[in-house]
Design a protein around this motif. Structure first.
Motif, mmCIF file in Angstrom:
data_model
loop_
_atom_site.group_PDB
_atom_site.id
_atom_site.type_symbol
_atom_site.label_atom_id
_atom_site.label_comp_id
_atom_site.label_asym_id
_atom_site.label_seq_id
_atom_site.Cartn_x
_atom_site.Cartn_y
_atom_site.Cartn_z
ATOM 1 N N THR A 168 -34.247 6.561 37.611
ATOM 2 C CA THR A 168 -34.949 5.338 37.213
ATOM 3 C C THR A 168 -36.360 5.633 36.708
ATOM 4 O O THR A 168 -36.968 4.794 36.052
ATOM 5 C CB THR A 168 -35.059 4.303 38.370
ATOM 6 O OG1 THR A 168 -35.699 4.922 39.482
ATOM 7 C CG2 THR A 168 -33.707 3.773 38.760
ATOM 8 N N LEU A 208 -36.020 5.398 32.831
ATOM 9 C CA LEU A 208 -35.306 4.287 32.197
ATOM 10 C C LEU A 208 -35.868 3.939 30.832
ATOM 11 O O LEU A 208 -35.128 3.648 29.899
ATOM 12 C CB LEU A 208 -35.378 3.036 33.082
ATOM 13 C CG LEU A 208 -34.503 3.050 34.326
ATOM 14 C CD1 LEU A 208 -34.770 1.809 35.155
ATOM 15 C CD2 LEU A 208 -33.043 3.133 33.943
ATOM 16 N N LEU A 235 -30.846 0.638 25.756
ATOM 17 C CA LEU A 235 -30.580 -0.456 26.698
ATOM 18 C C LEU A 235 -29.140 -0.427 27.209
ATOM 19 O O LEU A 235 -28.882 -0.591 28.387
ATOM 20 C CB LEU A 235 -30.882 -1.799 26.030
ATOM 21 C CG LEU A 235 -30.805 -2.992 26.993
ATOM 22 C CD1 LEU A 235 -31.837 -2.890 28.086
ATOM 23 C CD2 LEU A 235 -30.938 -4.302 26.244
ATOM 24 N N ARG A 281 -27.095 1.998 27.554
ATOM 25 C CA ARG A 281 -26.879 3.089 28.507
ATOM 26 C C ARG A 281 -27.433 2.716 29.875
ATOM 27 O O ARG A 281 -26.816 2.964 30.907
ATOM 28 C CB ARG A 281 -27.552 4.371 28.018
ATOM 29 C CG ARG A 281 -26.646 5.235 27.156
ATOM 30 C CD ARG A 281 -27.369 6.537 26.820
ATOM 31 N NE ARG A 281 -26.588 7.408 25.967
ATOM 32 C CZ ARG A 281 -25.625 8.198 26.423
ATOM 33 N NH1 ARG A 281 -25.337 8.225 27.701
ATOM 34 N NH2 ARG A 281 -24.956 8.974 25.601
ATOM 35 N N SER A 282 -28.620 2.108 29.865
ATOM 36 C CA SER A 282 -29.221 1.693 31.130
ATOM 37 C C SER A 282 -28.353 0.638 31.798
ATOM 38 O O SER A 282 -28.150 0.651 33.000
ATOM 39 C CB SER A 282 -30.604 1.111 30.907
ATOM 40 O OG SER A 282 -31.308 1.838 29.958
ATOM 41 N N LEU A 283 -27.839 -0.291 30.973
ATOM 42 C CA LEU A 283 -27.012 -1.364 31.510
ATOM 43 C C LEU A 283 -25.784 -0.812 32.204
ATOM 44 O O LEU A 283 -25.398 -1.255 33.269
ATOM 45 C CB LEU A 283 -26.582 -2.309 30.382
ATOM 46 C CG LEU A 283 -27.649 -3.264 29.865
ATOM 47 C CD1 LEU A 283 -27.137 -4.035 28.662
ATOM 48 C CD2 LEU A 283 -28.065 -4.231 30.951
ATOM 49 N N GLY A 291 -25.478 2.201 33.266
ATOM 50 C CA GLY A 291 -25.812 3.280 34.181
ATOM 51 C C GLY A 291 -25.278 4.619 33.694
ATOM 52 O O GLY A 291 -25.006 5.518 34.473
ATOM 53 N N PHE A 295 -26.182 7.704 32.240
ATOM 54 C CA PHE A 295 -27.296 8.575 31.896
ATOM 55 C C PHE A 295 -26.757 9.825 31.210
ATOM 56 O O PHE A 295 -25.760 10.399 31.655
ATOM 57 C CB PHE A 295 -28.055 8.975 33.159
ATOM 58 C CG PHE A 295 -28.710 7.822 33.843
ATOM 59 C CD1 PHE A 295 -29.972 7.395 33.455
ATOM 60 C CD2 PHE A 295 -28.070 7.151 34.876
ATOM 61 C CE1 PHE A 295 -30.580 6.323 34.089
ATOM 62 C CE2 PHE A 295 -28.674 6.077 35.510
ATOM 63 C CZ PHE A 295 -29.932 5.664 35.116
ATOM 64 N N ALA A 307 -40.597 0.241 32.381
ATOM 65 C CA ALA A 307 -39.336 -0.415 32.058
ATOM 66 C C ALA A 307 -39.547 -1.918 31.916
ATOM 67 O O ALA A 307 -40.436 -2.491 32.537
ATOM 68 C CB ALA A 307 -38.301 -0.141 33.147
ATOM 69 N N LEU A 345 -34.283 -4.242 32.716
ATOM 70 C CA LEU A 345 -34.048 -3.041 33.524
ATOM 71 C C LEU A 345 -34.519 -3.236 34.958
ATOM 72 O O LEU A 345 -33.892 -2.758 35.900
ATOM 73 C CB LEU A 345 -34.760 -1.844 32.895
ATOM 74 C CG LEU A 345 -34.142 -1.377 31.583
ATOM 75 C CD1 LEU A 345 -34.961 -0.249 30.982
ATOM 76 C CD2 LEU A 345 -32.711 -0.925 31.801
ATOM 77 N N ILE A 389 -31.799 -5.092 36.617
ATOM 78 C CA ILE A 389 -30.578 -4.332 36.866
ATOM 79 C C ILE A 389 -30.762 -3.245 37.924
ATOM 80 O O ILE A 389 -29.920 -3.066 38.793
ATOM 81 C CB ILE A 389 -30.068 -3.712 35.551
ATOM 82 C CG1 ILE A 389 -29.521 -4.832 34.670
ATOM 83 C CG2 ILE A 389 -28.994 -2.674 35.812
ATOM 84 C CD1 ILE A 389 -29.363 -4.427 33.255
ATOM 85 N N TYR A 390 -31.888 -2.564 37.865
ATOM 86 C CA TYR A 390 -32.080 -1.460 38.810
ATOM 87 C C TYR A 390 -32.862 -1.859 40.058
ATOM 88 O O TYR A 390 -32.694 -1.251 41.110
ATOM 89 C CB TYR A 390 -32.740 -0.275 38.110
ATOM 90 C CG TYR A 390 -31.777 0.452 37.229
ATOM 91 C CD1 TYR A 390 -30.976 1.471 37.742
ATOM 92 C CD2 TYR A 390 -31.610 0.095 35.901
ATOM 93 C CE1 TYR A 390 -30.049 2.114 36.955
ATOM 94 C CE2 TYR A 390 -30.689 0.727 35.098
ATOM 95 C CZ TYR A 390 -29.919 1.737 35.630
ATOM 96 O OH TYR A 390 -28.998 2.363 34.852
#
Ligand SMILES: Nc1ncnc2c1ncn2[C@@H]1O[C@H](COP(=O)(O)OP(=O)(O)OP(=O)(O)O)[C@@H](O)[C@H]1O
Ligand SMILES: [Mg+2]
Lengths: 253, 278
Positions: free
Chosen positions: A104, A107, A112, A114-116, A118, A120, B180, B184, B187-188
């Protein structure tokens, strides 16, 4: 030009708690600056104003020449990518894996979607593993963060900060919830990061740690700077100035 | 003034206030008694006719078993549909209805609206919603699903929002500090903290909806409840009994399953790893 330039910084919490008043100082690249002061003197407020987790009320903060206080949200994100933060309570996502926590830190660099999802990229994952290696806990990568001890969690916090590859590291009482031996290990990592040319600004409560690691100390009292100099020069008189007559030295050393 | 003095000070007033409250309550009770026909002899006088009902339990009419099972499955579908359709709405609304996430003036307005709306809708029982929708779109499973859906959205929004309001802001702060953006952070920083409670509440709501799906059948909301009611009205107790048994089995089964599943979500089936890991 100094890396960080703070001028006439003031913070008033609504309705009228004045936490910082007229704070001005500069920090050169590579310094290990320790902020000391009694509880409530404004240490956390100061550190959090620098990356604007707290909105300053007045004054100017320039990081590498860029004004932080008036930066748009987009500019602010870019500035924040260069300033990592380590927290007293670690602030890990407890239910997530250690590796995810480290990831994280990165990030902002991810697309976006990819982050959504997860997802990586492999290269980032390898870097995250490497950072865990740096802080000495490579074998904990696939444990849940809340299964780790406090010292281990703070190492994850540092690994997460390193993932950002920051120019400045802010650490708000990074060892206050740890025992003395573990505190030493954590401080050693901060020193190592500092040796690699990254600026460190941290708040500490133990004077021996301040003397051992700091290249400079700033003393806060009631939101004002009452000391600015080398940690080794803090004699009894200076000490009383920062912590007040009644504060006994034993509590701090 | 010390606390003791304060208590002494307000003592007599508190005493008389309590006396007044109790007196009012007693008066209301006596008045209600005179207004309602509490004719206990009715219980005895009409007892023989209920024997017909109770004896039906001894000789159920199993010819309707197939029909009953089909209706039972339909009822389950109704509850499932209502819950599944409510979930996405409740998720979105729960963020808009969480005070800690809605800080700006505009956001505060949205928050007040969402929470206010949810509590109004929630305070109207599903059976009333069923009547409203039966009048609107005629009898059948559709108004039943609508009734359960609207009540579920409101109920889940409230429960979810409260959960979001109790999250630890530490992780959000940490993620924000890396540069971020809002999505994000959500979500995280937020999702991992709420996913298990959300799952658990959803299962709990499914459980409620299964019970409610049988009840709203009575006002024309479709499913097994509607058929049960029509048999009762025709005094066809042997058939009604079969429906009743099926309902009992279904409600018991779902209750059991849902609580077992929720237990698993909350404990992860083991000591160390609680719930799902992201
Ligand atoms: N969110 C807030 N709202 C209102 N007042 C606040 C808030 N946060 C801090 N303060 C006040 O601002 C002052 C400085 O607080 P700050 O947390 O910066 O002190 P600190 O030096 O970090 O203390 P500690 O050593 O206990 O962490 C205190 O008087 C505190 O009560
Ligand atoms: Mg603090």
């Amino acid at each position: 030009m100094a890396q960080l330039e703070i001028e006439h910084l003031k913070k008033v919490y609504p309705p009228n708690v004045v936490a910082l008043k007229d704070i001005s100082f500069e920090v050169e690249k590579g310094e290990f600056l320790v902020v000391i002061g009694l509880s409530g003197s404004g240490k956390s407020t100061l550190l959090r104003c620098i990356n604007r987790l707290i909105e300053p009320t007045e004054g100017s903060i320039k990081f590498e020449g860029e004004e932080v206080t008036t930066a748009s949200s987009k500019e602010l994100k870019l500035i924040r990518e260069d300033i990592a933060m380590v927290f007293q309570r670690f602030n890990l996502i407890e239910r997530s894996l250690v590796l995810t926590n480290v990831l994280t830190g990165q990030l902002a660099e991810l697309s976006l979607w990819r982050s959504l999802l997860g997802r990586f990229p492999r290269e980032l994952k390898e870097r995250a593993h490497a950072k865990l290696e740096t802080v000495g806990i490579p074998e904990q990568a696939f444990k849940r963060a809340d299964e780790l001890s406090g010292g281990q969690q703070q190492r994850v916090g540092i690994a997460r900060a390193l993932m950002q590859d920051p120019k400045l590291l802010l650490a708000d009482e990074p060892v206050s919830s740890l025992d003395p031996a573990t505190s030493g290990t954590i401080m050693d990592y901060l020193a190592e990061i500092n040796d690699q040319g990254k600026t460190v600004i941290t708040s500490l409560h133990f004077l021996d740690l301040v003397r051992k690691y700091g290249t400079r100390a700033i003393g806060l009292k009631d939101g004002k700077i009452v000391y600015d100099g080398h940690p080794k020069d803090i004699d009894d008189e200076k000490f009383k100035e920062v912590f007040g007559e009644e504060a006994e030295k034993v509590h701090i050393t | 003034m010390s606390t003791e003095e304060k208590i002494k000070e307000r003592g007599p007033w508190y005493f008389w206030r309590n006396v007044i409250v109790v007196a009012l309550f007693l008066a209301a009770f006596v008045y209600a008694l005179t207004r309602i026909n509490l004719d206990l002899t009715l219980l005895a006088k009409n007892f023989p006719s209920t024997i017909k009902l109770w004896s039906a339990f001894a000789k159920p009419d199993w010819s309707v078993l197939g029909e009953g099972v089909t209706l039972l499955i339909k009822t389950l579908y109704m509850a499932f549909m209502a819950t599944a359709l409510a979930l996405p709405f409740a998720i979105v609304l729960s963020f808009l209805g969480a005070k800690n996430l809605m800080q700006s003036p505009v956001a505060k307005g949205i928050y007040t609206f969402v929470r206010g709306f949810a509590s109004i809708i929630r305070s109207i029982q599903p059976i009333i919603w069923a009547i409203i929708f039966v009048v609107w779109v005629r009898t059948g499973p559709f108004p039943g699903v609508l009734a359960l859906w609207i009540h579920s959205v409101a109920d889940m929004t409230k429960l979810f929002s409260e959960r979001v309001e109790s999250i630890d802001v530490g992780p959000m702060e940490a993620i924000e500090s890396t540069g971020a953006g809002k999505v994000l952070i959500l979500i995280y920083g937020v999702v991992p903290q709420i996913i298990n409670p959300y799952l658990s509440f959803t299962l709990y709501r499914l459980d409620i909806n299964v019970r409610m799906a049988t009840i709203i059948g009575i006002v024309g909301g479709g499913g097994i409840g509607m058929r049960l009611y029509s048999y009762i009205r025709k005094w066809n107790f042997p058939k009604a009994v079969v429906m009743t048994m099926l309902i009992i089995i279904m409600v018991w089964g779902i209750d059991y399953l849902s609580s077992r599943l929720r237990e698993r979500i909350e404990t992860g089936g083991g000591e160390k790893t609680k719930g799902f890991t992201i």
